[in-house]
Design a protein around this motif. Sequence first.
Motif, PDB file in Angstrom:
ATOM      1  N   VAL A  81       0.831  -1.197   0.000  1.00 11.19           N
ATOM      2  CA  VAL A  81       0.000   0.000   0.000  1.00 11.19           C
ATOM      3  C   VAL A  81       0.871   1.254   0.000  1.00 11.19           C
ATOM      4  O   VAL A  81       0.542   2.247  -0.639  1.00 11.19           O
ATOM      5  N   GLY A  82       1.998   1.192   0.709  1.00 12.56           N
ATOM      6  CA  GLY A  82       2.881   2.354   0.785  1.00 12.56           C
ATOM      7  C   GLY A  82       3.359   2.822  -0.568  1.00 12.56           C
ATOM      8  O   GLY A  82       3.367   4.014  -0.866  1.00 12.56           O
ATOM      9  N   ILE A  83       3.737   1.882  -1.418  1.00 13.33           N
ATOM     10  CA  ILE A  83       4.198   2.267  -2.760  1.00 13.33           C
ATOM     11  C   ILE A  83       3.069   2.948  -3.522  1.00 13.33           C
ATOM     12  O   ILE A  83       3.271   3.915  -4.234  1.00 13.33           O
ATOM     13  N   ILE A 124       1.295  -2.376  -6.374  1.00 10.96           N
ATOM     14  CA  ILE A 124       0.861  -3.321  -5.333  1.00 10.96           C
ATOM     15  C   ILE A 124       1.553  -4.670  -5.508  1.00 10.96           C
ATOM     16  O   ILE A 124       1.784  -5.396  -4.539  1.00 10.96           O
ATOM     17  N   GLU A 125       1.910  -4.993  -6.757  1.00 10.80           N
ATOM     18  CA  GLU A 125       2.571  -6.275  -6.997  1.00 10.80           C
ATOM     19  C   GLU A 125       3.963  -6.319  -6.354  1.00 10.80           C
ATOM     20  O   GLU A 125       4.582  -7.379  -6.290  1.00 10.80           O
ATOM     21  N   ALA A 156      -5.087  -7.987   1.432  1.00  9.46           N
ATOM     22  CA  ALA A 156      -5.535  -6.904   2.305  1.00  9.46           C
ATOM     23  C   ALA A 156      -5.159  -5.567   1.682  1.00  9.46           C
ATOM     24  O   ALA A 156      -5.917  -4.597   1.743  1.00  9.46           O
ATOM     25  N   GLY A 157      -3.996  -5.514   1.053  1.00 10.42           N
ATOM     26  CA  GLY A 157      -3.540  -4.280   0.408  1.00 10.42           C
ATOM     27  C   GLY A 157      -4.469  -3.853  -0.707  1.00 10.42           C
ATOM     28  O   GLY A 157      -4.863  -2.682  -0.783  1.00 10.42           O
ATOM     29  N   ILE A 158      -4.849  -4.782  -1.565  1.00  8.62           N
ATOM     30  CA  ILE A 158      -5.685  -4.398  -2.704  1.00  8.62           C
ATOM     31  C   ILE A 158      -7.060  -3.943  -2.210  1.00  8.62           C
ATOM     32  O   ILE A 158      -7.647  -3.000  -2.744  1.00  8.62           O
TER      33      ILE A 158
END
Lengths: 126, 471, 55
Positions: B37-39, B227-228, B250-252
């Motif tokens: 998520v940070g990226i 995200i990848e 969870a990120g997506i």
Amino acid sequence: MANYIPPVQSKISQIIDVIVLLVLAVGALYVPLFLNLVGSAQTSNVPDNPTWEGLGQNPTMVEKWNELGYATAADAAELITARFDYSFSILNLLVMIVVVVGYYAIVLRFSGKEYREVISEKFGDK
Amino acid sequence: MSNTDITSAEMDGMGPKGTKLGLARVLGPAHIWGLGVGIVLVGEYMGWNFAVGKGGAYAALLACWFAGILYSCVAMIDSEVTSTVAAAGGQYTQAKHIVGPLMAFNVGLYLVFAYTMLEAANAITFGFLIDTVAGMTGHEGLDQRPFIILSIMFLAWLNYRGVLATLTFSLVITAFAFCAIIALFLSTAVFMSDSPLRHVELMTDLPYGWLGVLAAMHFGLWYYLGIEGTCQAAEEVRSPARALPFGTLAGIMTLLIAATLTWYVSVGLMPWEYLGQAGVPLFDAARLSGSMTLMVLLGVGTMFATLASANGCINDASRAWFAMGRDHYLPDWFGAVHPKFRTPYRSIIFLVPIALVFALGAPLDQVITFSILSGLLGYTFMPMNVILFRRKWPLDTIKRGYEHPFHPIPAIILLCLCGVTFFAVFLGYGSQLVAMLSFYIIVSLWFHFWRYRFVRRAAQFTMPWPRPRGY
Amino acid sequence: MDIWNVMEYTAWGLSIVFGLYIVIDWIKTDSTYSEEELMSSREGELEAMTEEQQL
């Protein structure tokens, strides 16, 4: 099958390899710029003496423009009338499709060849 | 070079037999979430809104959801493959085991260039933000360069010192930036008694028709691009088969929520013509909400988001470069691990001057386009990757930490959406697309006919998998 | 010379400090440890150590 023993690469040759890669990458970034093929820019078509109504803005929009710091219609006219040009030629589209598909075809073909070698060395010949 | 050989019985370099030094295995699922998520989250603070300019407000929402489907497929496919290929290099290592060496080399380069360019773009934005703040306090003509350089040097130093501190830092500032978006939504849409949102009056028809929706896909990717990157940390998580799928998925979900909320608040506050060309749309939105607290919150959020993104990019690019060095795809000098900090320190050092050159010398839109295109080439590779993976190793042959459902539908959807996105990029940046593909074609030929001779064949296949079907 | 000029110089200074730290530690590390040890990391360690894949 005998295992493949790679040759030992000299330090100089390794450095040259890295430089080649970097030159190619920077080249890909700057060549379109040098050829003046910058990405599509928007063009504005500002009418003479623009008014909010003439630009199709309702009172709420005008209020928001004012809050954003555009006091008069003339200030915002360039932003409001900016549009992209999406016309393209079929020929260019075909060229792109050929390049994309061709690229993946080349990579998959060569990869497949190299992969068979890896598998037969790793698991032995069938 | 050490005398370990992966095919040797006594000194194969695995576990107790011969390894002295590896990357530190210290991360948990929360770090994976923070990295992924940070990226990406910086894309919510700036960049996504160009999709509004490309096709209008509704087109941006459609692009957001189509891109959301694209990335959900990416996340599911990636989770399945990565939960079995737990090694630094992520997609690069997957390609090496599943498709073949040349594909792997290309994928490795996509990763390094996508992330290094994104890092440069973040540093440029960081400098711009500092300049904006200085301008608001009445200082004109700030020199942005020291701040651009400082952001890159500081994050490189952090990355050099160890992955746990790096990603904990990412986790904290990402969580802050995400909470800022939620706070903006809640206060404007729910808590303010006189809500400043004016959707009814501000929404217009599609200004370019449906072609605009296609064109908007170009920047629709910005909502989720990167995200990848969670796969890059595979060698450093304590339990990859569990943490990677969990953190990535969870990120997506986080991003889908953040993207939709961002869209909702922004188009309710600004006319689309302004939004489509805004530099920092969420900060503008906070400004229009009339609350000083929100302004400070979103201002700090924007800054944190750029830093988190650059931080994750350094982490991911260096892992990919390191993995390629370790396999001799690049000079093996890069394959070294720092004995104390357990990081791929030479790769981190090497990529610093490159990021600086791009951040200080190249125009922002070129850098961003190069990054998006490298990402897009990578997403196009993924469906081929997973289809071959399932064909060569069907479900009953190796154990997977996660199996993605409805195969091969996600792969086919992903391939179609990639085709649409190629067309969208072609509409605005056709020549850049061809220039970049020429670069990858030339590099591929160079690798196949020259560089590959220095790579050991069987040694690069390191997973304890059975022989693939059909070989 | 206002606060922002001071910030500019501070940023330059900090950049140099971080850069120097990295370079000095890099040189120190490379001269202390043998290449063999630095490059002993291997891909796939994890699989070999944790579980055997079952057929």
